[in-house]
Design an enzyme around this catalytic site. Structure first.
Site, PDB file in Angstrom:
ATOM      1  N   ALA A  24       0.852  -1.195   0.000  1.00  0.00           N
ATOM      2  CA  ALA A  24       0.000   0.000   0.000  1.00  0.00           C
ATOM      3  C   ALA A  24       0.883   1.238   0.000  1.00  0.00           C
ATOM      4  O   ALA A  24       1.613   1.494   0.947  1.00  0.00           O
ATOM      5  CB  ALA A  24      -0.920  -0.009   1.217  1.00  0.00           C
ATOM      6  N   GLN A  25       0.821   2.007  -1.084  1.00  0.00           N
ATOM      7  CA  GLN A  25       1.710   3.159  -1.228  1.00  0.00           C
ATOM      8  C   GLN A  25       1.131   4.418  -0.600  1.00  0.00           C
ATOM      9  O   GLN A  25       1.818   5.168   0.088  1.00  0.00           O
ATOM     10  CB  GLN A  25       1.985   3.428  -2.715  1.00  0.00           C
ATOM     11  CG  GLN A  25       2.821   2.370  -3.385  1.00  0.00           C
ATOM     12  CD  GLN A  25       3.091   2.721  -4.845  1.00  0.00           C
ATOM     13  OE1 GLN A  25       2.552   3.681  -5.389  1.00  0.00           O
ATOM     14  NE2 GLN A  25       3.919   1.935  -5.491  1.00  0.00           N
ATOM     15  N   GLU A  76      -5.476  12.867  -2.502  1.00  0.00           N
ATOM     16  CA  GLU A  76      -5.595  11.863  -3.559  1.00  0.00           C
ATOM     17  C   GLU A  76      -6.937  12.007  -4.268  1.00  0.00           C
ATOM     18  O   GLU A  76      -7.814  12.756  -3.824  1.00  0.00           O
ATOM     19  CB  GLU A  76      -5.424  10.457  -2.968  1.00  0.00           C
ATOM     20  CG  GLU A  76      -4.046  10.259  -2.332  1.00  0.00           C
ATOM     21  CD  GLU A  76      -3.825   8.847  -1.807  1.00  0.00           C
ATOM     22  OE1 GLU A  76      -4.732   8.013  -1.922  1.00  0.00           O
ATOM     23  OE2 GLU A  76      -2.732   8.599  -1.278  1.00  0.00           O
ATOM     24  N   ASP A 129      -8.332 -16.388  -1.253  1.00  0.00           N
ATOM     25  CA  ASP A 129      -8.517 -17.632  -0.498  1.00  0.00           C
ATOM     26  C   ASP A 129      -9.591 -17.511   0.588  1.00  0.00           C
ATOM     27  O   ASP A 129     -10.428 -18.400   0.745  1.00  0.00           O
ATOM     28  CB  ASP A 129      -7.192 -18.058   0.160  1.00  0.00           C
ATOM     29  CG  ASP A 129      -6.062 -18.167  -0.845  1.00  0.00           C
ATOM     30  OD1 ASP A 129      -6.289 -18.723  -1.932  1.00  0.00           O
ATOM     31  OD2 ASP A 129      -4.953 -17.688  -0.548  1.00  0.00           O
ATOM     32  N   HIS A 157      -7.056  -0.008 -10.492  1.00  0.00           N
ATOM     33  CA  HIS A 157      -6.260   1.202 -10.282  1.00  0.00           C
ATOM     34  C   HIS A 157      -5.918   1.762 -11.652  1.00  0.00           C
ATOM     35  O   HIS A 157      -5.457   1.032 -12.525  1.00  0.00           O
ATOM     36  CB  HIS A 157      -4.988   0.895  -9.488  1.00  0.00           C
ATOM     37  CG  HIS A 157      -4.368   2.123  -8.921  1.00  0.00           C
ATOM     38  ND1 HIS A 157      -3.707   3.047  -9.713  1.00  0.00           N
ATOM     39  CD2 HIS A 157      -4.339   2.620  -7.663  1.00  0.00           C
ATOM     40  CE1 HIS A 157      -3.297   4.046  -8.950  1.00  0.00           C
ATOM     41  NE2 HIS A 157      -3.667   3.813  -7.705  1.00  0.00           N
ATOM     42  N   ARG A 181     -11.347   6.861  -8.791  1.00  0.00           N
ATOM     43  CA  ARG A 181     -10.648   5.831  -9.575  1.00  0.00           C
ATOM     44  C   ARG A 181     -11.528   5.200 -10.648  1.00  0.00           C
ATOM     45  O   ARG A 181     -11.041   4.862 -11.724  1.00  0.00           O
ATOM     46  CB  ARG A 181     -10.149   4.730  -8.628  1.00  0.00           C
ATOM     47  CG  ARG A 181      -9.005   5.188  -7.765  1.00  0.00           C
ATOM     48  CD  ARG A 181      -8.643   4.151  -6.759  1.00  0.00           C
ATOM     49  NE  ARG A 181      -7.453   4.586  -6.021  1.00  0.00           N
ATOM     50  CZ  ARG A 181      -6.906   3.895  -5.040  1.00  0.00           C
ATOM     51  NH1 ARG A 181      -7.434   2.756  -4.659  1.00  0.00           N
ATOM     52  NH2 ARG A 181      -5.827   4.342  -4.433  1.00  0.00           N
ATOM     53  N   HIS A 210      -6.955  -3.935  -8.715  1.00  0.00           N
ATOM     54  CA  HIS A 210      -6.296  -3.332  -7.552  1.00  0.00           C
ATOM     55  C   HIS A 210      -6.970  -3.667  -6.220  1.00  0.00           C
ATOM     56  O   HIS A 210      -6.308  -4.031  -5.261  1.00  0.00           O
ATOM     57  CB  HIS A 210      -6.259  -1.818  -7.750  1.00  0.00           C
ATOM     58  CG  HIS A 210      -5.576  -1.067  -6.652  1.00  0.00           C
ATOM     59  ND1 HIS A 210      -4.250  -1.289  -6.314  1.00  0.00           N
ATOM     60  CD2 HIS A 210      -6.018  -0.105  -5.812  1.00  0.00           C
ATOM     61  CE1 HIS A 210      -3.916  -0.485  -5.306  1.00  0.00           C
ATOM     62  NE2 HIS A 210      -4.970   0.239  -4.980  1.00  0.00           N
ATOM     63  N   ARG A 235     -14.240   2.345  -3.799  1.00  0.00           N
ATOM     64  CA  ARG A 235     -13.488   2.774  -2.613  1.00  0.00           C
ATOM     65  C   ARG A 235     -12.820   4.121  -2.846  1.00  0.00           C
ATOM     66  O   ARG A 235     -12.166   4.331  -3.856  1.00  0.00           O
ATOM     67  CB  ARG A 235     -12.413   1.732  -2.274  1.00  0.00           C
ATOM     68  CG  ARG A 235     -11.473   2.155  -1.151  1.00  0.00           C
ATOM     69  CD  ARG A 235     -10.466   1.070  -0.887  1.00  0.00           C
ATOM     70  NE  ARG A 235      -9.509   0.918  -1.957  1.00  0.00           N
ATOM     71  CZ  ARG A 235      -8.259   1.379  -1.930  1.00  0.00           C
ATOM     72  NH1 ARG A 235      -7.820   2.039  -0.890  1.00  0.00           N
ATOM     73  NH2 ARG A 235      -7.443   1.147  -2.930  1.00  0.00           N
ATOM     74  N   LEU A 275      -6.800   1.059   4.453  1.00  0.00           N
ATOM     75  CA  LEU A 275      -6.022   0.817   5.671  1.00  0.00           C
ATOM     76  C   LEU A 275      -6.808   1.293   6.894  1.00  0.00           C
ATOM     77  O   LEU A 275      -6.799   0.656   7.949  1.00  0.00           O
ATOM     78  CB  LEU A 275      -4.670   1.525   5.601  1.00  0.00           C
ATOM     79  CG  LEU A 275      -3.646   0.961   4.608  1.00  0.00           C
ATOM     80  CD1 LEU A 275      -2.418   1.869   4.527  1.00  0.00           C
ATOM     81  CD2 LEU A 275      -3.225  -0.456   4.985  1.00  0.00           C
TER      82      LEU A 275
END
Length: 519
Positions: free
Chosen positions: A47-48, A116, A220, A241, A288, A349, A384, A390
């Protein structure tokens, strides 16, 4: 068999935050964390951007962050959840600081807040362009200081243990009693019995092949929960993304952070035309879903494999200080952003849907909790907002911790049978797994991508059925391997994405079907 109080599946921010909190609160109780790669390998690590938190009370407010989240979610967010998560942000950030996580500061010593796409104010707390890596480091360090936490790296969870595994049914509702676990180094399969199980297993990016996620992101947890009959929702909302680094092989994996556009970079087509203002008044700072769909439209019109991110007009010293990882990665690809545009393409993403949970992180299966990217909390809705993920993981890990602090799990005595692999043999044709994997990923990219249609989705179902039948036959006759189980899980996830896409009759956020456009 291993017996523990708390079984945590996944070692990203969601799983580690819960583990640290519960281990600190109850030093006499045990926590076992199972993770299928190295202990630090997770979506968190990559996660940038950062953590979106309202800190600048003069210019920002909870109300503004809530509004931005609701706009991005396109009418499908749960507003009560949005308010809860955003208002808890500052407290959860404070805990990260206490655990030793470091975030960038400005010359005055205050947090250097970033902005952002989709955000109306500067509110993203970050550590250069490797925020997730820094949070993971701090949480792992704290986890290792707690003697009642055990971490099992290179262990792959095969399935949740529920009523249908037991010889006698002792509950009318579906209940989780732990999991079957595959030790990838010894090839032994054993049972972990737990009073409470937390699924924090991350995302599904590898279902599409071209993804910003690490190779472990194979869905999973969602697949296991689905097989156990947990409710799964909103799987059609796969977030692409807009700007993953493109290379000549057509592979995209390295993320060029949203924050680069927040910093002032422009998107251009091959002719140098800056196209985003044509699609949205926010231009490069649109959410996005809009940026990804706009790029997809440009690529379809031009036939080109990528568009470009132009940073050449920016303050380069400030850019390199802010994004050193991105700058160096571009240099590795012979791209000098001082003079060169960065070739970019949308890539899978983030998943906005997943395992349905309530505000306490409870799934529809008793004793099974979930948090992080594998969940559908209602925060993200149809799309999102950048750097809310996060934050969501931190808040829900805390809520699950609070629930367990007030509600002690009942220690149910059950006899769990051993994993049964009688009649299976070691698979000699690994090419079958690789072939089906490549076919599945191509199918999802080409038929279930950014822009979908009912015709392509229905064709995808038919092709997926063929892959499913071949892989199930292989699974029944073969000894367990991680690659085979991952493929099986990805097929389950693909099935959910395709079917829930067909059930959505209205375009929302990150979901766009040409047949839903009103003529």
């Amino acid at each position: 068999m291993i017996e523990t109080d708390y079984l945590v599946i996944g070692s990203g921010v969601a799983g580690l935050t819960f583990s640290v909190k519960i281990a600190e609160k109850f030093p006499n109780k045990t926590v076992v964390i199972v993770t299928k790669a190295n202990e630090d390998e997770s979506n968190t690590k990559y996660a940038q951007g950062g953590v979106a938190v309202v800190l600048d009370k003069e210019n920002d407010s909870f109300k503004k962050h809530i509004k931005d989240t609701l706009i991005a979610g396109d009418g499908l967010c749960d507003e009560d959840v949005v308010k809860m998560v955003i208002k808890e942000g500052p407290e959860r950030l404070e805990e990260l600081l206490l655990w030793g996580a470091n975030f960038d500061l400005d010359p005055q010593g205050a947090f250097d807040l970033g902005k952002e796409g989709g955000h109306s104010e500067y509110r993203v707390v970050h550590h250069k362009d490797i925020t997730g890596f820094e949070i993971e480091r701090a949480l792992l360090k704290r986890a290792h200081q707690l003697p009642n936490i055990s971490i099992l790296p290179h262990h792959f969870v095969l399935d949740l243990v529920t009523n249908h595994h037991l010889k006698e049914n002792i509950s009318d509702e579906i209940t989780c009693y732990g999991a079957y676990v595959f030790d990838q180094k010894s090839s032994n399969i054993f049972t972990i019995k737990a009073q409470s199980t937390l699924l924090a297993s991350g995302g599904i990016g590898c279902v599409y092949g071209h993804t910003t996620n690490p190779v472990i992101a194979t869905g999973d947890g969602i697949a296991m929960a689905y097989r156990a009959k947990a409710e799964i929702k909103d799987m059609e909302f796969v977030q692409f993304h807009p700007t993953a680094l493109y290379d000549a092989k057509g592979e995209s994996s390295f993320l060029i952070s949203e924050a680069v556009r927040g910093f002032g970079a422009y998107l251009r087509n091959k002719k140098g035309y800056r196209f985003m203002p044509e699609y949205d008044e926010r231009a490069e700072l649109a959410s996005r879903d809009i940026v990804s769909q706009s790029i997809d439209s440009e690529l379809k019109k031009s036939g080109e494999p990528c568009v470009f991110l132009d940073c050449t007009h920016l303050d380069m010293d400030a850019f390199i200080k802010h994004f050193p990882n991105i700058y160096n990665k571009c240099l590795e690809h012979h791209i000098d952003i001082k003079t060169d545009w960065i070739p970019v393409v949308p890539a899978s993403h983030y998943l906005c849907g997943g395992i349905v949970v309530d505000k306490d992180g409870k799934t529809t299966i008793a004793n099974l909790f979930s948090c992080g990217e594998c969940t559908r909390t209602g925060l993200h809705g149809a799309n999102r907002l950048a750097s809310n993920s996060l934050l969501e993981a931190l808040v829900y890990a805390h809520n699950i911790f609070k629930y367990h602090s007030k509600n002690e799990s009942e220690n149910v005595q059950v006899n769990i049978p051993d994993w049964n692999d009688e009649g299976t043999t070691i698979a000699k044709e690994h090419i079958l797994i690789q072939h089906n994997l490549k076919e599945l990923q191509a199918l999802m990219r080409n038929y279930v991508g950014i822009v979908r249609s009912n015709k392509r989705l229905n064709q995808a179902i038919k092709r997926l059925d063929l892959i499913y039948n071949e892989v199930e036959d292989l699974y029944k006759e073969s000894k367990i391997t991680t690659s085979l189980c991952e493929l099986r899980n990805m097929i389950n996830v693909a099935h959910l994405i395709i079917n829930q896409s067909l059930n959505r009759k209205e375009n929302k956020g990150g979901y766009f079907n040409v047949d839903n456009v009103k003529k």
